[in-house]
Design a protein around this motif. Structure first.
Motif, mmCIF file in Angstrom:
data_model
loop_
_atom_site.group_PDB
_atom_site.id
_atom_site.type_symbol
_atom_site.label_atom_id
_atom_site.label_comp_id
_atom_site.label_asym_id
_atom_site.label_seq_id
_atom_site.Cartn_x
_atom_site.Cartn_y
_atom_site.Cartn_z
ATOM 1 N N LYS A 1 68.287 10.666 -79.805
ATOM 2 C CA LYS A 1 67.771 11.837 -79.101
ATOM 3 C C LYS A 1 67.189 11.432 -77.741
ATOM 4 O O LYS A 1 67.413 12.099 -76.738
ATOM 5 N N GLY A 2 66.450 10.325 -77.747
ATOM 6 C CA GLY A 2 65.853 9.847 -76.498
ATOM 7 C C GLY A 2 66.910 9.576 -75.439
ATOM 8 O O GLY A 2 66.748 9.932 -74.271
ATOM 9 N N PHE A 3 68.008 8.976 -75.861
ATOM 10 C CA PHE A 3 69.071 8.632 -74.915
ATOM 11 C C PHE A 3 69.783 9.883 -74.398
ATOM 12 O O PHE A 3 70.021 10.016 -73.197
ATOM 13 N N VAL A 4 70.102 10.796 -75.323
ATOM 14 C CA VAL A 4 70.781 12.034 -74.908
ATOM 15 C C VAL A 4 69.887 12.821 -73.946
ATOM 16 O O VAL A 4 70.339 13.282 -72.892
ATOM 17 N N ASP A 5 68.604 12.939 -74.279
ATOM 18 C CA ASP A 5 67.675 13.652 -73.383
ATOM 19 C C ASP A 5 67.677 13.027 -71.995
ATOM 20 O O ASP A 5 67.651 13.718 -70.983
ATOM 21 N N LYS A 6 67.692 11.712 -71.980
ATOM 22 C CA LYS A 6 67.637 10.995 -70.707
ATOM 23 C C LYS A 6 68.900 11.247 -69.863
ATOM 24 O O LYS A 6 68.796 11.567 -68.676
ATOM 25 N N ILE A 7 70.070 11.154 -70.481
ATOM 26 C CA ILE A 7 71.283 11.342 -69.666
ATOM 27 C C ILE A 7 71.500 12.816 -69.301
ATOM 28 O O ILE A 7 72.020 13.114 -68.238
ATOM 29 N N VAL A 8 71.049 13.709 -70.178
ATOM 30 C CA VAL A 8 71.138 15.137 -69.836
ATOM 31 C C VAL A 8 70.186 15.424 -68.658
ATOM 32 O O VAL A 8 70.512 16.179 -67.738
ATOM 33 N N GLY A 9 69.034 14.788 -68.666
ATOM 34 C CA GLY A 9 68.069 14.918 -67.559
ATOM 35 C C GLY A 9 68.659 14.417 -66.248
ATOM 36 O O GLY A 9 68.483 15.017 -65.190
ATOM 37 N N MET A 10 69.393 13.322 -66.334
ATOM 38 C CA MET A 10 70.040 12.767 -65.127
ATOM 39 C C MET A 10 71.068 13.750 -64.584
ATOM 40 O O MET A 10 71.188 13.956 -63.376
ATOM 41 N N GLU A 11 71.808 14.352 -65.513
ATOM 42 C CA GLU A 11 72.826 15.325 -65.112
ATOM 43 C C GLU A 11 72.170 16.516 -64.412
ATOM 44 O O GLU A 11 72.642 17.001 -63.394
ATOM 45 N N ARG A 12 71.046 16.956 -64.978
ATOM 46 C CA ARG A 12 70.329 18.096 -64.416
ATOM 47 C C ARG A 12 69.803 17.769 -63.014
ATOM 48 O O ARG A 12 69.931 18.564 -62.087
ATOM 49 N N ASP A 13 69.220 16.587 -62.878
ATOM 50 C CA ASP A 13 68.682 16.177 -61.581
ATOM 51 C C ASP A 13 69.783 16.071 -60.536
ATOM 52 O O ASP A 13 69.586 16.407 -59.371
ATOM 53 N N LEU A 14 70.917 15.609 -60.982
ATOM 54 C CA LEU A 14 72.046 15.477 -60.061
ATOM 55 C C LEU A 14 72.534 16.862 -59.626
ATOM 56 O O LEU A 14 72.732 17.120 -58.442
ATOM 57 N N ALA A 15 72.667 17.760 -60.608
ATOM 58 C CA ALA A 15 73.176 19.109 -60.317
ATOM 59 C C ALA A 15 72.227 19.886 -59.412
ATOM 60 O O ALA A 15 72.656 20.653 -58.555
ATOM 61 N N SER A 16 70.924 19.657 -59.591
ATOM 62 C CA SER A 16 69.957 20.425 -58.798
ATOM 63 C C SER A 16 69.696 19.764 -57.442
ATOM 64 O O SER A 16 68.917 20.272 -56.640
ATOM 65 N N GLY A 17 70.332 18.629 -57.235
ATOM 66 C CA GLY A 17 70.144 17.939 -55.959
ATOM 67 C C GLY A 17 68.815 17.218 -55.872
ATOM 68 O O GLY A 17 68.418 16.724 -54.818
ATOM 69 N N LYS A 18 68.127 17.164 -57.012
ATOM 70 C CA LYS A 18 66.813 16.524 -57.037
ATOM 71 C C LYS A 18 66.943 15.005 -56.930
ATOM 72 O O LYS A 18 66.043 14.335 -56.446
ATOM 73 N N ALA A 19 68.049 14.525 -57.421
ATOM 74 C CA ALA A 19 68.225 13.078 -57.375
ATOM 75 C C ALA A 19 69.646 12.711 -57.042
ATOM 76 O O ALA A 19 70.593 13.417 -57.388
ATOM 77 N N MET A 20 69.789 11.612 -56.358
ATOM 78 C CA MET A 20 71.101 11.047 -56.117
ATOM 79 C C MET A 20 71.254 9.983 -57.189
ATOM 80 O O MET A 20 70.318 9.234 -57.451
#
Ligand SMILES: [Fe+2]
Length: 136
Positions: free
Chosen positions: A83-102
């Motif tokens: 769960k920790g890993f999935v949450d983390k990579i889903v978070g990365m996807e979200r940050d990427l999509a929102s332009g919050k992170a490169m």
């Protein structure tokens, strides 16, 4: 971190179907790493990340189902790590999509280190149990 190279001694968990799934996960991670290194655009990287998320979920669900079937006593640890890993990579996807992170190489480095560590410690512990029970 460079690309992950399959190493039987280091990464095989002794259960063929999980090894096969881990190899596929590793190939997606290598693809992500390569896309980052080549400086591919966010669209390409987001697509590989999506593929990683989808396949990770499929694989984790499969592992968890087998462990439940055999009443693996370490199931909680597996569930928590998964769960920790999935949450983390889903978070990365979200940050990427929102332009919050490169996304940068630190992402593929994290993913690559996490998966190897998880296979070598947590998965090997559970497959040792499963193999001792004679069930897959
Ligand atoms: Fe696992």
């Amino acid at each position: 971190m460079a690309q992950i190279e399959w190493n039987e001694t280091k990464l095989s968990v002794g259960v063929l179907m999980f090894d096969t799934e881990h190899k596929r996960l590793i190939s997606i991670i290598n693809k992500l790493d390569e896309a980052m290194r080549q400086g591919k655009g966010n669209a390409v990287i987001a697509q590989v990340l999506k593929e990683l998320i989808n396949y990770t979920k499929t694989h984790f669900t499969h592992e968890e189902r087998v462990m439940k079937q055999h009443n693996y006593p370490g199931l909680e640890v597996q569930l928590k790590e998964h769960k920790g890993f999935v949450d983390k990579i889903v978070g990365m996807e979200r940050d990427l999509a929102s332009g919050k992170a490169m996304l940068s190489l630190s992402v593929s480095n994290f993913v690559s280190a996490w998966i190897q560590n998880h296979i070598m410690k947590t998965d090997k512990a559970s497959t040792k149990f499963l193999n001792a029970k004679g069930g897959k």
